[in-house]
Design a protein around this motif. Structure first.
Motif, PDB file in Angstrom:
ATOM      1  N   VAL A   1     -46.063 -11.294   3.416  1.00  5.78           N
ATOM      2  CA  VAL A   1     -47.039 -12.335   3.104  1.00  5.78           C
ATOM      3  C   VAL A   1     -47.059 -13.411   4.180  1.00  5.78           C
ATOM      4  O   VAL A   1     -48.126 -13.901   4.572  1.00  5.78           O
ATOM      5  CB  VAL A   1     -46.734 -12.959   1.725  1.00  5.78           C
ATOM      6  CG1 VAL A   1     -47.622 -14.176   1.471  1.00  5.78           C
ATOM      7  CG2 VAL A   1     -46.919 -11.923   0.622  1.00  5.78           C
ATOM      8  N   ARG A   2     -45.877 -13.774   4.686  1.00  5.60           N
ATOM      9  CA  ARG A   2     -45.836 -14.857   5.681  1.00  5.60           C
ATOM     10  C   ARG A   2     -46.584 -14.468   6.952  1.00  5.60           C
ATOM     11  O   ARG A   2     -47.313 -15.283   7.536  1.00  5.60           O
ATOM     12  CB  ARG A   2     -44.381 -15.199   6.017  1.00  5.60           C
ATOM     13  CG  ARG A   2     -44.261 -16.454   6.883  1.00  5.60           C
ATOM     14  CD  ARG A   2     -42.837 -16.777   7.208  1.00  5.60           C
ATOM     15  NE  ARG A   2     -42.744 -18.008   7.978  1.00  5.60           N
ATOM     16  CZ  ARG A   2     -41.784 -18.257   8.857  1.00  5.60           C
ATOM     17  NH1 ARG A   2     -40.830 -17.352   9.066  1.00  5.60           N
ATOM     18  NH2 ARG A   2     -41.760 -19.388   9.523  1.00  5.60           N
ATOM     19  N   LYS A   3     -46.434 -13.230   7.398  1.00  3.82           N
ATOM     20  CA  LYS A   3     -47.144 -12.780   8.592  1.00  3.82           C
ATOM     21  C   LYS A   3     -48.655 -12.873   8.386  1.00  3.82           C
ATOM     22  O   LYS A   3     -49.389 -13.355   9.257  1.00  3.82           O
ATOM     23  CB  LYS A   3     -46.751 -11.345   8.937  1.00  3.82           C
ATOM     24  CG  LYS A   3     -47.456 -10.803  10.180  1.00  3.82           C
ATOM     25  CD  LYS A   3     -47.118  -9.367  10.464  1.00  3.82           C
ATOM     26  CE  LYS A   3     -47.931  -8.421   9.612  1.00  3.82           C
ATOM     27  NZ  LYS A   3     -47.817  -7.004  10.084  1.00  3.82           N
ATOM     28  N   LYS A   4     -49.110 -12.418   7.228  1.00 11.59           N
ATOM     29  CA  LYS A   4     -50.546 -12.431   6.957  1.00 11.59           C
ATOM     30  C   LYS A   4     -51.083 -13.852   6.872  1.00 11.59           C
ATOM     31  O   LYS A   4     -52.208 -14.133   7.325  1.00 11.59           O
ATOM     32  CB  LYS A   4     -50.829 -11.650   5.675  1.00 11.59           C
ATOM     33  CG  LYS A   4     -50.520 -10.164   5.796  1.00 11.59           C
ATOM     34  CD  LYS A   4     -50.633  -9.449   4.458  1.00 11.59           C
ATOM     35  CE  LYS A   4     -50.246  -7.987   4.598  1.00 11.59           C
ATOM     36  NZ  LYS A   4     -50.298  -7.264   3.292  1.00 11.59           N
ATOM     37  N   GLU A   5     -50.307 -14.757   6.296  1.00 15.92           N
ATOM     38  CA  GLU A   5     -50.729 -16.153   6.218  1.00 15.92           C
ATOM     39  C   GLU A   5     -50.852 -16.764   7.612  1.00 15.92           C
ATOM     40  O   GLU A   5     -51.806 -17.508   7.895  1.00 15.92           O
ATOM     41  CB  GLU A   5     -49.747 -16.961   5.375  1.00 15.92           C
ATOM     42  CG  GLU A   5     -49.827 -16.649   3.885  1.00 15.92           C
ATOM     43  CD  GLU A   5     -48.808 -17.431   3.083  1.00 15.92           C
ATOM     44  OE1 GLU A   5     -47.890 -18.022   3.702  1.00 15.92           O
ATOM     45  OE2 GLU A   5     -48.927 -17.451   1.833  1.00 15.92           O
ATOM     46  N   LEU A   6     -49.900 -16.464   8.481  1.00 16.63           N
ATOM     47  CA  LEU A   6     -49.975 -16.975   9.848  1.00 16.63           C
ATOM     48  C   LEU A   6     -51.214 -16.448  10.561  1.00 16.63           C
ATOM     49  O   LEU A   6     -51.926 -17.194  11.243  1.00 16.63           O
ATOM     50  CB  LEU A   6     -48.714 -16.583  10.622  1.00 16.63           C
ATOM     51  CG  LEU A   6     -47.423 -17.311  10.257  1.00 16.63           C
ATOM     52  CD1 LEU A   6     -46.223 -16.622  10.896  1.00 16.63           C
ATOM     53  CD2 LEU A   6     -47.488 -18.777  10.696  1.00 16.63           C
ATOM     54  N   LEU A   7     -51.469 -15.155  10.410  1.00 22.42           N
ATOM     55  CA  LEU A   7     -52.641 -14.565  11.047  1.00 22.42           C
ATOM     56  C   LEU A   7     -53.931 -15.194  10.532  1.00 22.42           C
ATOM     57  O   LEU A   7     -54.887 -15.390  11.297  1.00 22.42           O
ATOM     58  CB  LEU A   7     -52.667 -13.059  10.802  1.00 22.42           C
ATOM     59  CG  LEU A   7     -51.685 -12.216  11.616  1.00 22.42           C
ATOM     60  CD1 LEU A   7     -51.596 -10.801  11.062  1.00 22.42           C
ATOM     61  CD2 LEU A   7     -52.089 -12.193  13.092  1.00 22.42           C
ATOM     62  N   ALA A   8     -53.995 -15.499   9.248  1.00 26.19           N
ATOM     63  CA  ALA A   8     -55.212 -16.057   8.662  1.00 26.19           C
ATOM     64  C   ALA A   8     -55.431 -17.515   9.056  1.00 26.19           C
ATOM     65  O   ALA A   8     -56.573 -17.968   9.197  1.00 26.19           O
ATOM     66  CB  ALA A   8     -55.159 -15.926   7.142  1.00 26.19           C
ATOM     67  N   ARG A   9     -54.345 -18.263   9.238  1.00 26.45           N
ATOM     68  CA  ARG A   9     -54.471 -19.689   9.519  1.00 26.45           C
ATOM     69  C   ARG A   9     -54.691 -20.007  10.987  1.00 26.45           C
ATOM     70  O   ARG A   9     -55.260 -21.053  11.331  1.00 26.45           O
ATOM     71  CB  ARG A   9     -53.205 -20.411   9.033  1.00 26.45           C
ATOM     72  CG  ARG A   9     -53.050 -20.450   7.521  1.00 26.45           C
ATOM     73  CD  ARG A   9     -51.607 -20.782   7.126  1.00 26.45           C
ATOM     74  NE  ARG A   9     -51.138 -22.018   7.757  1.00 26.45           N
ATOM     75  CZ  ARG A   9     -49.871 -22.346   7.900  1.00 26.45           C
ATOM     76  NH1 ARG A   9     -48.915 -21.530   7.456  1.00 26.45           N
ATOM     77  NH2 ARG A   9     -49.520 -23.479   8.469  1.00 26.45           N
ATOM     78  N   ALA A  10     -54.261 -19.121  11.876  1.00 30.20           N
ATOM     79  CA  ALA A  10     -54.291 -19.403  13.312  1.00 30.20           C
ATOM     80  C   ALA A  10     -55.726 -19.522  13.836  1.00 30.20           C
ATOM     81  O   ALA A  10     -56.634 -18.839  13.374  1.00 30.20           O
ATOM     82  CB  ALA A  10     -53.549 -18.309  14.072  1.00 30.20           C
ATOM     83  N   ARG A  11     -55.898 -20.384  14.839  1.00 27.62           N
ATOM     84  CA  ARG A  11     -57.194 -20.511  15.509  1.00 27.62           C
ATOM     85  C   ARG A  11     -57.564 -19.208  16.198  1.00 27.62           C
ATOM     86  O   ARG A  11     -58.716 -18.781  16.183  1.00 27.62           O
ATOM     87  CB  ARG A  11     -57.114 -21.649  16.533  1.00 27.62           C
ATOM     88  CG  ARG A  11     -58.393 -21.936  17.280  1.00 27.62           C
ATOM     89  CD  ARG A  11     -59.407 -22.655  16.451  1.00 27.62           C
ATOM     90  NE  ARG A  11     -58.905 -23.937  15.952  1.00 27.62           N
ATOM     91  CZ  ARG A  11     -59.640 -24.799  15.246  1.00 27.62           C
ATOM     92  NH1 ARG A  11     -60.878 -24.503  14.936  1.00 27.62           N
ATOM     93  NH2 ARG A  11     -59.122 -25.918  14.813  1.00 27.62           N
ATOM     94  N   CYS A  12     -56.580 -18.558  16.784  1.00 26.11           N
ATOM     95  CA  CYS A  12     -56.784 -17.250  17.390  1.00 26.11           C
ATOM     96  C   CYS A  12     -55.427 -16.581  17.574  1.00 26.11           C
ATOM     97  O   CYS A  12     -54.381 -17.239  17.508  1.00 26.11           O
ATOM     98  CB  CYS A  12     -57.509 -17.337  18.744  1.00 26.11           C
ATOM     99  SG  CYS A  12     -56.525 -18.070  20.080  1.00 26.11           S
ATOM    100  N   LEU A  13     -55.449 -15.280  17.765  1.00 22.75           N
ATOM    101  CA  LEU A  13     -54.271 -14.537  18.202  1.00 22.75           C
ATOM    102  C   LEU A  13     -54.316 -14.491  19.719  1.00 22.75           C
ATOM    103  O   LEU A  13     -55.304 -14.023  20.303  1.00 22.75           O
ATOM    104  CB  LEU A  13     -54.280 -13.120  17.635  1.00 22.75           C
ATOM    105  CG  LEU A  13     -53.149 -12.211  18.130  1.00 22.75           C
ATOM    106  CD1 LEU A  13     -51.821 -12.604  17.506  1.00 22.75           C
ATOM    107  CD2 LEU A  13     -53.466 -10.744  17.849  1.00 22.75           C
ATOM    108  N   LEU A  14     -53.273 -14.959  20.365  1.00 25.60           N
ATOM    109  CA  LEU A  14     -53.184 -14.944  21.824  1.00 25.60           C
ATOM    110  C   LEU A  14     -52.287 -13.789  22.216  1.00 25.60           C
ATOM    111  O   LEU A  14     -51.093 -13.779  21.908  1.00 25.60           O
ATOM    112  CB  LEU A  14     -52.645 -16.286  22.319  1.00 25.60           C
ATOM    113  CG  LEU A  14     -52.664 -16.575  23.820  1.00 25.60           C
ATOM    114  CD1 LEU A  14     -53.985 -16.209  24.459  1.00 25.60           C
ATOM    115  CD2 LEU A  14     -52.334 -18.046  24.057  1.00 25.60           C
ATOM    116  N   PHE A  15     -52.860 -12.805  22.890  1.00 24.58           N
ATOM    117  CA  PHE A  15     -52.199 -11.508  23.082  1.00 24.58           C
ATOM    118  C   PHE A  15     -52.368 -11.056  24.536  1.00 24.58           C
ATOM    119  O   PHE A  15     -53.104 -10.101  24.827  1.00 24.58           O
ATOM    120  CB  PHE A  15     -52.849 -10.511  22.117  1.00 24.58           C
ATOM    121  CG  PHE A  15     -52.048  -9.268  21.830  1.00 24.58           C
ATOM    122  CD1 PHE A  15     -50.728  -9.339  21.412  1.00 24.58           C
ATOM    123  CD2 PHE A  15     -52.636  -8.020  21.937  1.00 24.58           C
ATOM    124  CE1 PHE A  15     -50.003  -8.191  21.129  1.00 24.58           C
ATOM    125  CE2 PHE A  15     -51.925  -6.863  21.663  1.00 24.58           C
ATOM    126  CZ  PHE A  15     -50.604  -6.951  21.255  1.00 24.58           C
TER     127      PHE A  15
END
Length: 373
Positions: free
Chosen positions: A239-253
């Motif tokens: 759940v924590r990973k998914k919450e971080l992904l949803a809240r972030a402005r973008c994924l920087l990869f």
């Protein structure tokens, strides 16, 4: 597509539960594929370690997954030997192997063995699959991966997938960016920190850092960069990973290698989070530049992309996953591979579809069944 029910033996790696509780991209993909195949009417026997969280019947090689020993050869070899013994007692139409050592036992088997190549095919890994020859039918997870070694015995290209409904869609984003992945130079975490700082954005780092090489990279490149605006979270999952992904402005990869697929990109997009990345490996097949992310050619261009990401529509990111990367689509692609493999071995699979590519159009109609938000 044929209406024939196939009997499929699915061999997962021995490292993590299916589905995994945290880290475990291959195991997550296997679990989703198994459930989608069962839903399509196929009989699936899962050969794996640990608990069974899928709809398939499971036969265990290890009661406890061997994740803490990841990188050691013996668990992989013992798992392959146990899987071979289990398969001797099963009546199946096709074996689908996701492990490294398991395909060594395919030669002489009376039914075809399909192998998903989850990693790179350059250097020694490519030579390994070359030595296996036509004893296995290889499936690429991107066209980019397949182009790296076109001479291998490829049977199709099928993109990985996920269940979008398992990922929280969030259109409103917070004012920080996320790096999520392994702590290795290939993933470019140090470049992500530099780009975020140059763009004036805070960055949170969620990364697996347990193996010696990962810890060495952390000490050399990441620890010196920690400080104001840079938060180290360590490995996260569930759940924590998914919450971080949803809240972030973008994924920087900012990839530094020819990534065969990159599950984290579609995980972010499923949450409505665009991806800022470099044009390496499968990226152009996964991220639609200017729509679901911003794809650049040089790390020096990343800060501008981070600043510009607000103009992208989160709903478009989610819609892309719904339409292109659902398990139903992946399962349709693999069903086509199985039928081709059975036909090549002299079986009678019914109507044999053409070789699937990463778009897997046979399953595209199912994408309309899930709302975007």
């Amino acid at each position: 597509m044929s209406n024939r029910q196939l009997r499929i033996a699915m061999v997962a790696p021995p490292w993590f539960d299916l589905p995994p509780r945290g880290y475990g991209g291959i195991e997550a993909m296997c679990a989703d594929l198994v459930d989608a195949l069962v839903a399509r009417g196929h009989q699936v026997t899962l050969i794996a370690a640990g608990r069974n969280g899928t709809r398939a019947r499971m036969v265990r090689t290890y009661d406890v997954p061997q994740g803490p020993r990841l990188g050691e050869p013996l668990p992989e070899v013992l798992h392959a030997a146990a899987a071979g013994r289990i398969l001797d007692g099963l009546e199946v139409d096709v074996v689908h192997d996701h492990s490294l050592a398991g395909p060594l036992l395919a030669r002489g088997r009376s039914v075809p063995t399909v192998v998903t190549v989850h990693g790179p095919v350059a250097g020694e890994p490519g030579e390994y699959y070359r030595q296996l020859g036509d004893s296995v039918h290889l499936v690429a997870i991107s066209d980019a991966q397949r182009r790296t070694a076109p001479e291998l015995n490829w049977c199709g290209t099928v993109h990985n997938a996920l269940r979008p409904e398992d990922f929280p869609y969030r259109p409103d984003k917070e004012d920080w960016v996320l790096f999520l992945g392994r702590c290795t130079p290939d993933k470019g975490m140090h470049l992500a920190i530099d780009a975020a700082r140059a763009a004036g954005r805070e960055i949170r780092l969620a990364a697996k850092c347990s193996e010696p090489a990962e810890r060495e990279y952390f000490e050399a490149e990441i620890r010196p960069r920690l400080g104001e605006g840079v938060e180290w979270l360590g490995e996260v999952g569930g759940v924590r990973k998914k919450e971080l992904l949803a809240r972030a402005r973008c994924l920087l990869f900012p990839l530094q290698w020819e990534e065969p697929f990159g599950m984290v990109m579609i995980e972010a997009m499923a949450c409505g989070t665009p991806v800022v990345t470099l044009r390496r490996g499968s990226v152009p097949e996964v991220v639609e530049d200017g729509a679901t992310g911003l794809v650049r050619d040089d790390p020096a261009e990343l800060p501008e992309a981070v600043r510009a990401v607000d103009r992208l529509d989160p709903a478009r990111c989610r819609k892309s996953v719904v339409e292109r990367f659902r398990p139903e689509i992946m399962a349709a692609g693999y069903e086509a591979v199985y039928l081709r493999a059975v036909a090549a071995r002299g079986g009678a699979p019914g109507d044999v579809p053409p070789e699937p590519d990463g778009s897997s159009p046979a399953g595209a109609a199912a994408a309309d069944m899930l709302p975007v938000a």
